[in-house]
Scaffold this motif. Structure first.
Motif, PDB file in Angstrom:
ATOM      1  N   ILE A  93      71.484 -18.896  22.372  1.00 34.89           N
ATOM      2  CA  ILE A  93      70.543 -19.973  22.694  1.00 34.89           C
ATOM      3  C   ILE A  93      70.577 -21.078  21.652  1.00 34.89           C
ATOM      4  CG2 ILE A  93      68.103 -20.533  23.009  1.00 34.89           C
ATOM      5  CD1 ILE A  93      67.736 -17.794  24.270  1.00 34.89           C
ATOM      6  N   LEU A  94      70.596 -20.712  20.362  1.00 36.74           N
ATOM      7  CA  LEU A  94      70.578 -21.725  19.300  1.00 36.74           C
ATOM      8  C   LEU A  94      71.746 -22.702  19.375  1.00 36.74           C
ATOM      9  CD1 LEU A  94      68.895 -22.643  16.907  1.00 36.74           C
ATOM     10  CD2 LEU A  94      70.232 -21.125  15.436  1.00 36.74           C
ATOM     11  N   PRO A  95      73.010 -22.238  19.503  1.00 36.78           N
ATOM     12  CA  PRO A  95      74.100 -23.221  19.630  1.00 36.78           C
ATOM     13  C   PRO A  95      74.029 -24.034  20.913  1.00 36.78           C
ATOM     14  CG  PRO A  95      74.922 -20.992  19.934  1.00 36.78           C
ATOM     15  CD  PRO A  95      73.530 -20.868  19.424  1.00 36.78           C
ATOM     16  N   SER A  96      73.414 -23.469  21.959  1.00 33.18           N
ATOM     17  CA  SER A  96      73.287 -24.191  23.226  1.00 33.18           C
ATOM     18  C   SER A  96      72.367 -25.400  23.102  1.00 33.18           C
ATOM     19  CB  SER A  96      72.761 -23.257  24.317  1.00 33.18           C
ATOM     20  OG  SER A  96      73.655 -22.184  24.529  1.00 33.18           O
ATOM     21  N   LEU A  97      71.436 -25.336  22.149  1.00 31.20           N
ATOM     22  CA  LEU A  97      70.529 -26.467  21.941  1.00 31.20           C
ATOM     23  C   LEU A  97      71.290 -27.718  21.511  1.00 31.20           C
ATOM     24  CD1 LEU A  97      67.545 -24.711  20.122  1.00 31.20           C
ATOM     25  CD2 LEU A  97      67.623 -25.545  22.474  1.00 31.20           C
ATOM     26  N   LEU A  98      72.456 -27.507  20.889  1.00 37.82           N
ATOM     27  CA  LEU A  98      73.265 -28.644  20.464  1.00 37.82           C
ATOM     28  C   LEU A  98      73.753 -29.433  21.679  1.00 37.82           C
ATOM     29  CD1 LEU A  98      74.333 -29.835  17.785  1.00 37.82           C
ATOM     30  CD2 LEU A  98      76.473 -28.628  18.216  1.00 37.82           C
ATOM     31  N   ALA A  99      74.033 -28.728  22.781  1.00 39.86           N
ATOM     32  CA  ALA A  99      74.447 -29.405  24.014  1.00 39.86           C
ATOM     33  C   ALA A  99      73.259 -30.042  24.706  1.00 39.86           C
ATOM     34  CB  ALA A  99      75.130 -28.405  24.951  1.00 39.86           C
ATOM     35  N   PHE A 100      72.060 -29.556  24.412  1.00 48.00           N
ATOM     36  CA  PHE A 100      70.859 -30.090  25.040  1.00 48.00           C
ATOM     37  C   PHE A 100      70.524 -31.483  24.497  1.00 48.00           C
ATOM     38  CE2 PHE A 100      66.388 -29.808  26.522  1.00 48.00           C
ATOM     39  CZ  PHE A 100      66.652 -29.379  27.804  1.00 48.00           C
ATOM     40  N   ILE A 101      70.938 -31.742  23.246  1.00 53.30           N
ATOM     41  CA  ILE A 101      70.627 -33.033  22.606  1.00 53.30           C
ATOM     42  C   ILE A 101      71.227 -34.213  23.375  1.00 53.30           C
ATOM     43  CG2 ILE A 101      70.953 -34.443  20.527  1.00 53.30           C
ATOM     44  CD1 ILE A 101      70.735 -31.823  18.916  1.00 53.30           C
ATOM     45  N   PRO A 102      72.550 -34.229  23.662  1.00 49.27           N
ATOM     46  CA  PRO A 102      73.095 -35.362  24.431  1.00 49.27           C
ATOM     47  C   PRO A 102      72.567 -35.423  25.850  1.00 49.27           C
ATOM     48  CG  PRO A 102      74.776 -33.695  24.102  1.00 49.27           C
ATOM     49  CD  PRO A 102      73.629 -33.315  23.224  1.00 49.27           C
ATOM     50  N   MET A 103      72.237 -34.262  26.430  1.00 49.03           N
ATOM     51  CA  MET A 103      71.639 -34.277  27.770  1.00 49.03           C
ATOM     52  C   MET A 103      70.310 -35.026  27.762  1.00 49.03           C
ATOM     53  SD  MET A 103      72.274 -30.458  29.292  1.00 49.03           S
ATOM     54  CE  MET A 103      73.913 -29.830  29.639  1.00 49.03           C
ATOM     55  N   ASN A 109      80.205 -19.809  20.408  1.00 50.41           N
ATOM     56  CA  ASN A 109      79.416 -20.513  21.414  1.00 50.41           C
ATOM     57  C   ASN A 109      79.165 -21.969  21.026  1.00 50.41           C
ATOM     58  OD1 ASN A 109      79.201 -18.246  23.082  1.00 50.41           O
ATOM     59  ND2 ASN A 109      77.447 -17.470  21.961  1.00 50.41           N
ATOM     60  N   LEU A 110      79.239 -22.250  19.742  1.00 49.73           N
ATOM     61  CA  LEU A 110      79.122 -23.632  19.294  1.00 49.73           C
ATOM     62  C   LEU A 110      80.264 -24.473  19.855  1.00 49.73           C
ATOM     63  CD1 LEU A 110      77.387 -25.466  17.414  1.00 49.73           C
ATOM     64  CD2 LEU A 110      79.030 -24.947  15.595  1.00 49.73           C
ATOM     65  N   LEU A 111      81.436 -23.875  19.974  1.00 45.05           N
ATOM     66  CA  LEU A 111      82.583 -24.585  20.533  1.00 45.05           C
ATOM     67  C   LEU A 111      82.300 -24.997  21.970  1.00 45.05           C
ATOM     68  CD1 LEU A 111      85.494 -25.570  20.529  1.00 45.05           C
ATOM     69  CD2 LEU A 111      86.220 -23.231  21.094  1.00 45.05           C
ATOM     70  N   GLY A 112      81.779 -24.072  22.790  1.00 45.78           N
ATOM     71  CA  GLY A 112      81.447 -24.407  24.169  1.00 45.78           C
ATOM     72  C   GLY A 112      80.374 -25.464  24.258  1.00 45.78           C
ATOM     73  N   SER A 113      79.383 -25.369  23.383  1.00 49.99           N
ATOM     74  CA  SER A 113      78.292 -26.344  23.357  1.00 49.99           C
ATOM     75  C   SER A 113      78.805 -27.732  23.009  1.00 49.99           C
ATOM     76  CB  SER A 113      77.238 -25.901  22.341  1.00 49.99           C
ATOM     77  OG  SER A 113      76.150 -26.789  22.327  1.00 49.99           O
TER      78      SER A 113
END
Length: 215
Positions: free
Chosen positions: A12-22, A146-150
């Motif tokens: 979940i934590l690395p996924s938040l990085l993808a949430f920022i540009p969204m 998972n940071l890579l995917g994010s």
């Protein structure tokens, strides 16, 4: 659905990085007259949590896909490090590793079979998984993978947002912001392969060491 420490920190934590540009894209290109935070709270904070968890599963699948591509030629570190042990471990240490697998699990490794090495390592990992040190390393590797995917998801979002702002210019400041974010998210993509390989090798080495040294 139960969410444990690994889920929170490695998925979940690395996924938040993808949430920022969204959030940036939605707030600046779609809801320009309404704060994205107001939209989230209007629909309930639970909606945000559901979106983040759903995004984490997408991030995980993309990350696993690129992890498989990174190790496509060599195989996973748990295979090539153990099949070519002389490059990573001493001969005596490795003999103790193989001997303990045979003794602990009644499992004899076929030294020419990659699947056999992987199965043996999975038995070892299951045996030491409860170690706080191994859990910490497992979370770190999962986070980086998972940071890579994010980052890849973020880069795609920002790339198309930049194209949109460039060809349909309406706000030069937003275009500059999009370019800055795109550059920031491009840097990890160039370095993540090496980081994932090194951390994967470190994780395997420590799992093997923990198993051999355990009683």
């Amino acid at each position: 659905m139960k969410i444990d420490k690994y889920d929170w920190q490695a998925r979940i934590l690395p996924s938040l990085l993808a949430f920022i540009p969204m959030v940036w894209v939605i707030n600046n290109l779609f809801f320009t007259d309404l704060s994205i935070l107001e939209t989230v709270f209007f629909n309930g904070i639970s909606l945000l949590l559901v979106l983040v968890i759903t995004l984490s599963y997408l991030v995980r699948e993309i990350s696993k896909f690129y992890q498989d591509r990174i190790f496509a030629k060599s195989g996973m570190p748990s295979i090539y490090m153990l099949m070519n042990y002389e490059m990573y471990f001493s001969k005596d240490f490795f003999k103790r590793y193989v001997s303990k697998i045979n003794k602990s699990f009644k499992y004899k490794i076929n030294k020419n079979d990659q699947r056999s090495w992987q199965e043996a390592f999975e038995l070892v990992l299951a045996d030491v998984r409860d170690s706080q040190f191994i859990l910490k390393l497992n979370i770190r590797y999962g986070f980086l993978r998972n940071l890579l995917g994010s980052v890849l998801i973020s880069w795609v979002i920002l790339f198309f947002a930049t194209l949109y702002l460039y060809f349909w210019p309406s706000n030069p400041e937003l275009l500059r912001q999009a370019l800055v974010l795109l550059i920031c998210y491009s840097i990890p993509i160039l370095t993540m392969k090496k980081v994932i390989v090194k951390n994967g090798e470190y994780f395997v080495a420590k799992v093997v060491s923990e198993f051999v040294s355990s009683k």
